[in-house]
Design a protein around this motif. Structure first.
Motif, mmCIF file in Angstrom:
data_model
loop_
_atom_site.group_PDB
_atom_site.id
_atom_site.type_symbol
_atom_site.label_atom_id
_atom_site.label_comp_id
_atom_site.label_asym_id
_atom_site.label_seq_id
_atom_site.Cartn_x
_atom_site.Cartn_y
_atom_site.Cartn_z
ATOM 1 N N THR A 120 7.166 4.497 7.575
ATOM 2 C CA THR A 120 5.803 4.491 8.104
ATOM 3 C C THR A 120 4.809 4.853 7.019
ATOM 4 O OG1 THR A 120 6.514 5.053 10.346
ATOM 5 C CG2 THR A 120 4.235 5.554 9.773
ATOM 6 N N SER A 121 5.143 5.861 6.216
ATOM 7 C CA SER A 121 4.260 6.270 5.127
ATOM 8 C C SER A 121 4.026 5.128 4.156
ATOM 9 C CB SER A 121 4.868 7.474 4.405
ATOM 10 O OG SER A 121 4.041 7.883 3.340
ATOM 11 N N ARG A 122 5.080 4.397 3.840
ATOM 12 C CA ARG A 122 4.952 3.254 2.923
ATOM 13 C C ARG A 122 4.095 2.155 3.538
ATOM 14 N NH1 ARG A 122 10.896 1.561 1.221
ATOM 15 N NH2 ARG A 122 9.700 0.092 -0.075
ATOM 16 N N ALA A 123 4.288 1.903 4.833
ATOM 17 C CA ALA A 123 3.540 0.844 5.503
ATOM 18 C C ALA A 123 2.051 1.169 5.557
ATOM 19 C CB ALA A 123 4.074 0.647 6.923
ATOM 20 N N MET A 124 1.704 2.434 5.864
ATOM 21 C CA MET A 124 0.305 2.813 6.008
ATOM 22 C C MET A 124 -0.422 2.891 4.675
ATOM 23 S SD MET A 124 -0.295 2.859 9.191
ATOM 24 C CE MET A 124 0.863 1.473 9.207
ATOM 25 N N PRO A 129 4.640 -5.012 2.932
ATOM 26 C CA PRO A 129 4.069 -5.797 4.029
ATOM 27 C C PRO A 129 4.366 -5.124 5.367
ATOM 28 C CG PRO A 129 5.189 -7.237 2.477
ATOM 29 C CD PRO A 129 5.548 -5.830 2.088
ATOM 30 N N PHE A 130 3.395 -5.143 6.261
ATOM 31 C CA PHE A 130 3.555 -4.430 7.519
ATOM 32 C C PHE A 130 4.733 -4.959 8.329
ATOM 33 C CE2 PHE A 130 2.749 -3.665 12.022
ATOM 34 C CZ PHE A 130 2.561 -2.299 12.015
ATOM 35 N N GLU A 131 4.890 -6.297 8.375
ATOM 36 C CA GLU A 131 5.971 -6.860 9.175
ATOM 37 C C GLU A 131 7.346 -6.448 8.648
ATOM 38 O OE1 GLU A 131 4.382 -10.238 6.478
ATOM 39 O OE2 GLU A 131 3.628 -8.447 7.515
ATOM 40 N N GLU A 132 7.458 -6.301 7.336
ATOM 41 C CA GLU A 132 8.713 -5.849 6.744
ATOM 42 C C GLU A 132 9.004 -4.402 7.145
ATOM 43 O OE1 GLU A 132 10.441 -4.705 2.299
ATOM 44 O OE2 GLU A 132 8.933 -6.305 2.481
ATOM 45 N N ALA A 133 7.972 -3.571 7.092
ATOM 46 C CA ALA A 133 8.151 -2.165 7.454
ATOM 47 C C ALA A 133 8.444 -2.008 8.937
ATOM 48 C CB ALA A 133 6.905 -1.370 7.079
ATOM 49 N N SER A 225 1.506 -7.727 14.449
ATOM 50 C CA SER A 225 2.880 -7.511 13.997
ATOM 51 C C SER A 225 3.058 -7.799 12.508
ATOM 52 C CB SER A 225 3.843 -8.400 14.798
ATOM 53 O OG SER A 225 3.659 -9.778 14.476
ATOM 54 N N ARG A 226 1.991 -8.197 11.828
ATOM 55 C CA ARG A 226 2.110 -8.565 10.416
ATOM 56 C C ARG A 226 0.898 -8.098 9.615
ATOM 57 N NH1 ARG A 226 1.514 -12.826 13.811
ATOM 58 N NH2 ARG A 226 -0.436 -14.011 13.715
ATOM 59 N N SER A 227 1.068 -8.111 8.301
ATOM 60 C CA SER A 227 -0.038 -7.722 7.422
ATOM 61 C C SER A 227 -1.227 -8.643 7.661
ATOM 62 C CB SER A 227 0.402 -7.809 5.955
ATOM 63 O OG SER A 227 1.371 -6.830 5.656
ATOM 64 N N GLY A 228 -2.400 -8.070 7.689
ATOM 65 C CA GLY A 228 -3.600 -8.849 7.961
ATOM 66 C C GLY A 228 -3.823 -9.098 9.437
ATOM 67 N N GLY A 229 -2.891 -8.635 10.278
ATOM 68 C CA GLY A 229 -2.971 -8.907 11.704
ATOM 69 C C GLY A 229 -4.120 -8.227 12.413
ATOM 70 N N LYS A 230 -4.452 -7.003 11.985
ATOM 71 C CA LYS A 230 -5.576 -6.320 12.617
ATOM 72 C C LYS A 230 -6.880 -7.051 12.298
ATOM 73 C CE LYS A 230 -3.803 -1.625 13.137
ATOM 74 N NZ LYS A 230 -4.028 -0.191 12.869
ATOM 75 N N GLY A 252 -5.376 3.842 8.119
ATOM 76 C CA GLY A 252 -4.431 3.163 7.246
ATOM 77 C C GLY A 252 -4.949 1.911 6.573
ATOM 78 N N ALA A 253 -4.108 1.367 5.686
ATOM 79 C CA ALA A 253 -4.467 0.164 4.945
ATOM 80 C C ALA A 253 -4.686 -1.026 5.870
ATOM 81 C CB ALA A 253 -3.379 -0.151 3.923
ATOM 82 N N THR A 254 -3.931 -1.096 6.960
ATOM 83 C CA THR A 254 -4.092 -2.214 7.893
ATOM 84 C C THR A 254 -5.432 -2.148 8.616
ATOM 85 O OG1 THR A 254 -2.918 -0.976 9.614
ATOM 86 C CG2 THR A 254 -1.606 -2.465 8.254
#
Length: 298
Positions: A120-124, A129-133, A225-230, A252-254
């Motif tokens: 979670t820390s890596r994803a935020m 990539p969010f979907e990978e995390a 569910s994926r990077s850039g999704g928000k 977070g980054a997202t």
């Protein structure tokens, strides 16, 4: 708990809520079971609204020493004008509206908390990539339907101090409030109910289960569910309602990704729970408590 098998073979959870169809929300969205709230020995949302306020009031946000690059703690005149003119505000949920990261809490409940929290820390931070995390975290504990039900009954959401007042203030000013999250609908609908946010204003992921209640994955058609999704969700929200000024608030980054053409006009980094310096440094406004945002509306 009541279980339904949709046409794709996935089990969804029965609900006391009725959802309106949206262009990018699948009609098979997983929902809450009525039985969670019928059984008096279990934790229900309506039963615990008062106790949740007490919990929130007794918990102070995590303190964070302001970064030397945090000159954005004092919003500019332009930022304040946009904030006051906003006709829509989109909130991240985990570590913003709520004190916890939902997937971390569910993983801890299922016995895999530490490993999932690291992902979670890596994803935020935006390092993967969010979907990978998301896929990696879920594969570490594969939550079953029964585990999810048990979690929802025993772990009411912990609401961040001041968020209920801020949402109420925004709604009183005629501003529409949304929850846009990389978390799961099953865990976010109770939060929306507590805050009085319509369920059709929730944009999040959903867990999928097989006919025997086994975990089979998550709905990859959800934009969150994926990077850039928000950013995609926020753009669709704005386009669908022709909002003139839309604000995104998160940690977070997202969430930061949502501030782009056609998306959010303003990104407010809320660092009252998690202070992610790389994100905070790029925010239009860095806030450590929601009282700051409430005061700016007066």
């Amino acid at each position: 708990m009541e279980g339904l098998v949709n046409s794709s073979g996935f089990t969804t959870i029965g609900t006391q809520f009725r959802l309106k169809k949206l262009a990018f929300v699948p009609t098979s969205s997983v929902q809450f079971t009525k039985s969670l709230y019928r059984n008096r020995s279990h934790v229900g949302i309506e039963q615990h609204q008062r106790s949740l306020k007490t919990i929130a009031a007794s918990i102070q946000p995590v303190g964070a020493a302001p970064s030397s690059r945090s000159g954005n703690m004092l919003p500019s005149k332009e930022v304040l004008e946009l904030w006051r003119k906003a006709d829509a505000v989109c909130f991240d949920v985990d570590s913003t509206v709520c004190l916890d990261e939902g997937i971390d809490e569910l993983a801890e409940f299922c016995g895999a908390g530490k490993a999932v929290a690291e992902w979670t820390s890596r994803a935020m931070s935006g390092s993967v990539p969010f979907e990978e995390a998301l896929s990696a975290r879920l594969s570490l504990f594969n939550p079953s339907l029964s585990q999810l039900q048990d979690y929802l009954e025993k772990r009411p959401p912990r609401i961040s101090p001041g968020i209920a007042e801020l949402v109420s203030k925004l709604k009183g000013n005629g501003t529409t409030v949304y929850l846009v999250s990389g978390g799961f609908r099953q865990m976010i609908y109770p939060v929306a109910s507590i805050l009085g946010i319509p369920l059709e204003n929730v944009f999040a992921n959903q867990l999928l289960f097989g006919s025997n209640g086994e975990f089979v994955g998550f709905d990859e058609n959800e934009p969150t569910s994926r990077s850039g999704g928000k950013a995609t969700a926020v753009q669709q929200i704005r386009k669908g309602h022709n909002y003139k000024v839309l604000v995104m608030i998160g940690d977070g980054a997202t969430d930061l990704e949502a501030r782009q053409p056609g998306g959010a006009d303003l990104f407010i980094c809320y660092a009252g729970v998690q202070h992610r310096e790389a994100v905070a440094a790029k925010a239009d406004w860095l806030a450590f408590n929601f009282e700051q945002l409430i005061s700016a509306l007066n």
